[in-house]
Design a protein around this motif. Sequence first.
Motif, PDB file in Angstrom:
ATOM      1  N   GLU A  38       0.826  -1.200   0.000  1.00 20.04           N
ATOM      2  CA  GLU A  38       0.000   0.000   0.000  1.00 20.04           C
ATOM      3  C   GLU A  38       0.864   1.256   0.000  1.00 20.04           C
ATOM      4  OE1 GLU A  38      -2.584  -0.427   3.366  1.00 20.04           O
ATOM      5  OE2 GLU A  38      -3.871  -1.882   2.359  1.00 20.04           O
ATOM      6  N   LEU A  39       1.942   1.256   0.764  1.00 18.03           N
ATOM      7  CA  LEU A  39       2.848   2.392   0.813  1.00 18.03           C
ATOM      8  C   LEU A  39       3.498   2.635  -0.547  1.00 18.03           C
ATOM      9  CD1 LEU A  39       4.281   4.574   2.455  1.00 18.03           C
ATOM     10  CD2 LEU A  39       6.025   2.876   3.029  1.00 18.03           C
ATOM     11  N   GLU A  40       3.931   1.574  -1.209  1.00 20.19           N
ATOM     12  CA  GLU A  40       4.520   1.702  -2.544  1.00 20.19           C
ATOM     13  C   GLU A  40       3.511   2.290  -3.535  1.00 20.19           C
ATOM     14  OE1 GLU A  40       5.853  -2.245  -3.411  1.00 20.19           O
ATOM     15  OE2 GLU A  40       7.619  -2.079  -2.112  1.00 20.19           O
ATOM     16  N   GLN A  41       2.269   1.834  -3.447  1.00 18.73           N
ATOM     17  CA  GLN A  41       1.233   2.359  -4.333  1.00 18.73           C
ATOM     18  C   GLN A  41       0.987   3.834  -4.065  1.00 18.73           C
ATOM     19  OE1 GLN A  41      -0.162   0.952  -6.969  1.00 18.73           O
ATOM     20  NE2 GLN A  41      -1.341   2.808  -7.354  1.00 18.73           N
ATOM     21  N   LEU A  42       0.923   4.217  -2.800  1.00 18.42           N
ATOM     22  CA  LEU A  42       0.713   5.622  -2.457  1.00 18.42           C
ATOM     23  C   LEU A  42       1.884   6.492  -2.913  1.00 18.42           C
ATOM     24  CD1 LEU A  42      -0.846   5.278   1.096  1.00 18.42           C
ATOM     25  CD2 LEU A  42      -2.001   6.045  -0.976  1.00 18.42           C
ATOM     26  N   GLN A  43       3.095   5.970  -2.846  1.00 15.45           N
ATOM     27  CA  GLN A  43       4.258   6.717  -3.320  1.00 15.45           C
ATOM     28  C   GLN A  43       4.189   6.940  -4.827  1.00 15.45           C
ATOM     29  OE1 GLN A  43       7.390   4.230  -1.735  1.00 15.45           O
ATOM     30  NE2 GLN A  43       7.593   5.498   0.110  1.00 15.45           N
ATOM     31  N   LYS A  44       3.671   5.952  -5.566  1.00 10.17           N
ATOM     32  CA  LYS A  44       3.490   6.123  -7.011  1.00 10.17           C
ATOM     33  C   LYS A  44       2.410   7.169  -7.287  1.00 10.17           C
ATOM     34  CE  LYS A  44       4.620   1.349  -8.198  1.00 10.17           C
ATOM     35  NZ  LYS A  44       4.080   0.072  -8.710  1.00 10.17           N
ATOM     36  N   GLU A  45       1.310   7.108  -6.544  1.00  6.31           N
ATOM     37  CA  GLU A  45       0.187   8.003  -6.781  1.00  6.31           C
ATOM     38  C   GLU A  45       0.521   9.454  -6.447  1.00  6.31           C
ATOM     39  OE1 GLU A  45      -3.363   6.573  -4.876  1.00  6.31           O
ATOM     40  OE2 GLU A  45      -3.208   4.620  -5.836  1.00  6.31           O
TER      41      GLU A  45
ATOM     42  N   LYS B  96       3.204  10.969  -6.985  1.00  7.60           N
ATOM     43  CA  LYS B  96       4.006  11.533  -8.073  1.00  7.60           C
ATOM     44  C   LYS B  96       3.159  11.880  -9.297  1.00  7.60           C
ATOM     45  CE  LYS B  96       8.088   8.964  -6.667  1.00  7.60           C
ATOM     46  NZ  LYS B  96       9.008   7.882  -7.002  1.00  7.60           N
ATOM     47  N   THR B  97       1.929  11.419  -9.335  1.00  8.10           N
ATOM     48  CA  THR B  97       1.049  11.669 -10.475  1.00  8.10           C
ATOM     49  C   THR B  97       0.715  13.154 -10.560  1.00  8.10           C
ATOM     50  OG1 THR B  97       0.058   9.493 -10.218  1.00  8.10           O
ATOM     51  CG2 THR B  97      -1.170  11.092 -11.525  1.00  8.10           C
ATOM     52  N   GLU B  98       0.889  13.715 -11.751  1.00  9.89           N
ATOM     53  CA  GLU B  98       0.591  15.132 -11.961  1.00  9.89           C
ATOM     54  C   GLU B  98      -0.920  15.346 -11.903  1.00  9.89           C
ATOM     55  OE1 GLU B  98       1.119  18.562 -15.383  1.00  9.89           O
ATOM     56  OE2 GLU B  98       2.242  16.698 -15.548  1.00  9.89           O
ATOM     57  N   ARG B  99      -1.331  16.303 -11.119  1.00  8.27           N
ATOM     58  CA  ARG B  99      -2.751  16.617 -10.946  1.00  8.27           C
ATOM     59  C   ARG B  99      -3.098  17.853 -11.757  1.00  8.27           C
ATOM     60  NH1 ARG B  99      -4.073  11.935  -8.405  1.00  8.27           N
ATOM     61  NH2 ARG B  99      -2.726  11.598  -6.624  1.00  8.27           N
ATOM     62  N   MET B 100      -4.339  17.908 -12.224  1.00  5.49           N
ATOM     63  CA  MET B 100      -4.824  19.077 -12.965  1.00  5.49           C
ATOM     64  C   MET B 100      -6.175  19.483 -12.397  1.00  5.49           C
ATOM     65  SD  MET B 100      -3.808  18.076 -16.863  1.00  5.49           S
ATOM     66  CE  MET B 100      -4.223  19.673 -17.504  1.00  5.49           C
TER      67      MET B 100
END
Length: 69
Positions: free
Chosen positions: A14-21, A23-27
């Motif tokens: 779950e922590l790895e997934q949250l770290q990926k999320e 970094k996702t650019e938000r608009m």
Amino acid sequence: MARDMSDKDIIKMELEQLQKEVKTERMVVSKTAKELVEWMESQAAEDPLLKGVPEDKNPFKEKGGCMIT
């Protein structure tokens, strides 16, 4: 799969997934929605669901009918 994993492994995933999320650019939704509408309107001329398919290029057109004499 989750049954085979310990609580520590699940939390690590779950922590790895949250770290990926994170970094996702938000608009901003208002800007994105406007751009999406503009793009859809620019593509409307080629959309077969809006303008239809010409009879001669329709692969589902019936090839012939049944004639009863």
